[in-house]
Scaffold this active site. Structure first.
Site: not given
Length: 589
Positions: A288, A291, A308, A328, A367, A370, A375, A513
């Site tokens: 990151e 990037e 994230c 990102s 999560k 996720e 993907e 988190c």
């Protein structure tokens, strides 16, 4: 405050000073006393729905009144009585009425032993209920359509905490009140299943729910099945925020770092290898930061959005797909480590891929969503097989008969267990941006960043912070927000052309988190997330390496496998794409 301006009232015969407390309930708690409540949460607006927090107030003129303490402002000179015959009778009647309309299959409820309704029924000695039971024909179907949450309307007490959390934290209003009178319900729009509306799976509704009406979807039985299968090799990774919260389930203080005890407990449960998501948090920063510097140099697709938080990503996909180019392309730390494990554990530990099971312990209910994204897998199989929350791990430890506090601390397994302080602070709001800047500065300048701490980015109470940094003459402004409501404000600034920042860090949960929907519940104590964050920053300060690019295991991974940050191999394994779900049915997983 001078003696003349001091404001006091009397609570159970004790003189108590008050200042800017928003209501009488907070003054009562400040004095070390308490009254029960279902609907009140310090981080949400007062609602006064449940009437459990009633107190008897005696005014200077002798008049006595019953008031809900969560909605009454404190007044100088009043006398407050917490447990009179009237207040206790009202509370017991409220409990009886709630229980009469409640599914009382407590032994099989996900919240058994951790339910406020159950707790107060015991405390107030509710043995018999004078009102008719809820009839079987009145039971509503349980909604388990979400990958992260289960909604049981038969256990809802209409306190409205979930509705306010969704609106006030996320600005999203997925849940709301429907119907009137005895037919009133809390439900998603038009009564649709939770998995078919634009819920971002953050779990803050379940975190504030006092009963089992909203709970985390429990995947521990599936994980136990894998662990007890002798053919399977089960590896586990755990996120930074879990280590400073899990101990609360075993009587330890919030913020106490239990990573060594967690490692030991996970091995006792039966996990074959124990790795750390902090390792891939460092990996995330390598990608990151690279990037970000490329975008900063080209001036394109700025500001860069951190990627994230899966709740944040889904929010963009469903609400602002025109902004996806700002995200990102980096996967989250969890979703970076899993493909690395899938690729390298079979080689390093002589394990067949088909027998390898990857489990992640996360503070986050999103999560669970996720890991099911198409993907984030290969050849039709997810890289992360199961996600369990901090709460679920605590239950697994208990069911395994492990005395958590008596364990001897153990180290992670190598090579995917070594991490820096930058990886650790990912769990708190501002941590991702701070970690990225630590590395980006040294990548850009070739000079050592001193001091390492960027304290302006920290803090769990202020949900929006803007910090200007100087990277050797180049001014960089970073916006750090927690909650999607604050993220929406930042998005509107970008669309209006008034945004002055080049990086936007977003975490959907208040404080980051550390306060995720899968963490041990702490909704009545707003200091808990502060203590958890302090625990992460303490570990950061004590570690030998505090910048992600200084991690020797990360350097080795690039030298032997990934080549360099931003390489074709790194992009293939560590980056992904996001999709426009604005016009979709939300049945994407």
């Amino acid at each position: 405050m001078t003696e003349e301006n001091k404001k006091t009232l009397i609570i159970e015969g004790k003189e108590v000073e008050f200042t800017d407390e928003p209501n009488l309930l907070e003054v009562i708690r400040k004095a070390g006393m308490n009254v029960p409540t279902f609907c009140y949460r310090p981080d949400l607006t007062s609602f006064g729905a449940c009437r459990m927090c009633v107190v008897e107030v005696e005014y200077p003129n002798g008049r006595r009144m019953i008031n809900s303490s969560c909605t009454m402002p404190p007044e100088a000179g009043i006398k407050v009585h917490l447990n009179t015959e009237k207040t206790r009778r009202i509370r017991k009647t409220v409990l009886e009425l709630l229980l009469a309309n409640h599914d009382r299959k407590c032994l099989t409820c996900e919240r058994n032993g951790n339910c406020e309704l159950q707790q107060y029924a015991e405390e107030y000695g509710i043995k018999d209920i004078r009102f008719p039971d809820k009839e079987l024909k009145d039971y509503l179907p349980i909604d388990d359509s979400s990958p992260a949450l289960v909604r049981d309307p038969n256990k809802c007490i209409l306190c409205g905490a979930c509705v306010r959390a969704c609106t006030e934290f996320q600005g999203h209003s997925v849940l709301g009140f429907a119907n009137r009178g005895s037919k009133t319900l809390v439900q998603p729009m038009n009564g649709r299943p939770l998995g078919q509306v634009d819920c971002v799976n953050c779990g803050q509704c379940a975190a504030v729910c006092p009963t089992g009406a909203l709970s985390i979807k429990n995947d521990t039985d599936k994980v136990w099945d894998e662990i007890t299968n002798p053919e399977k090799t089960v590896v586990v990774q755990m996120a930074p925020a879990t280590r400073v919260a899990l101990g609360e389930m075993f009587g330890l203080k919030p913020g106490e770092n239990t990573i060594g005890l967690m490692n030991a407990a996970l091995r006792r449960i039966g996990f074959n290898y124990v790795f750390d998501t902090n390792f891939s948090a460092d990996l995330t920063i390598m990608e990151e930061a690279t990037e970000f510097l490329e975008r900063l140099k080209s001036g394109q697709n700025l500001p860069l959005f951190t990627s994230c938080c899966p709740a944040w990503i889904k929010y963009l996909e469903t609400q602002h797909p025109d902004m996806l180019h700002h995200l990102s392309s980096c996967k989250s730390p969890m979703s970076m480590l899993s493909p690395v494990l899938v690729e390298l554990v079979p080689k390093y530990f002589n394990v067949k891929r088909e027998n390898l099971v990857v489990v992640a312990v996360m503070p986050c209910t999103a999560k669970k969503y996720e890991c099911k994204r198409p993907e984030l897998g290969k050849d039709g199989r997810a890289d992360t097989d199961y996600v369990i929350t901090t709460q679920e791990l605590g239950k697994m430890i208990r069911s395994a008969g492990i005395d958590f506090n008596s364990l001897e601390p153990e180290e992670n397994d190598s090579p995917f267990g070594e991490y820096t302080g930058a990886g650790t602070i990912f769990g708190a709001s501002g941590g991702v941006a701070e970690a990225a800047v630590r590395t980006a500065y040294e990548f850009a300048t070739g000079e050592e960043l001193k001091p390492v701490d960027i304290k302006e980015m920290r803090g769990t109470t202020n949900r929006s912070k803007t910090v200007e940094l100087d990277i050797k003459g180049t001014k960089v402004t970073v916006r750090v927000v927690s909650t999607l409501k604050e993220a929406e404000k930042a998005i509107q600034e970008i669309k209006d052309g008034t945004a002055n920042f080049q990086m936007l860090e977003v975490m959907a949960c208040p404080g980051g988190c550390i306060n995720g929907g899968g963490q041990p519940r702490s909704c009545d104590d707003s200091t808990v997330k502060v203590q958890r964050a302090e625990g992460l920053y303490k570990e950061d300060s004590e570690l030998p390496f505090r910048k992600s690019h200084k991690n020797p295991s990360i350097q080795k991974l690039y030298n032997e496998f990934l080549e360099k940050p931003g390489s074709h191999k790194a992009h293939e394994m560590l980056h992904t794409v996001y999709n426009n779900k604005f016009a979709g049915s939300y049945k994407d997983v």
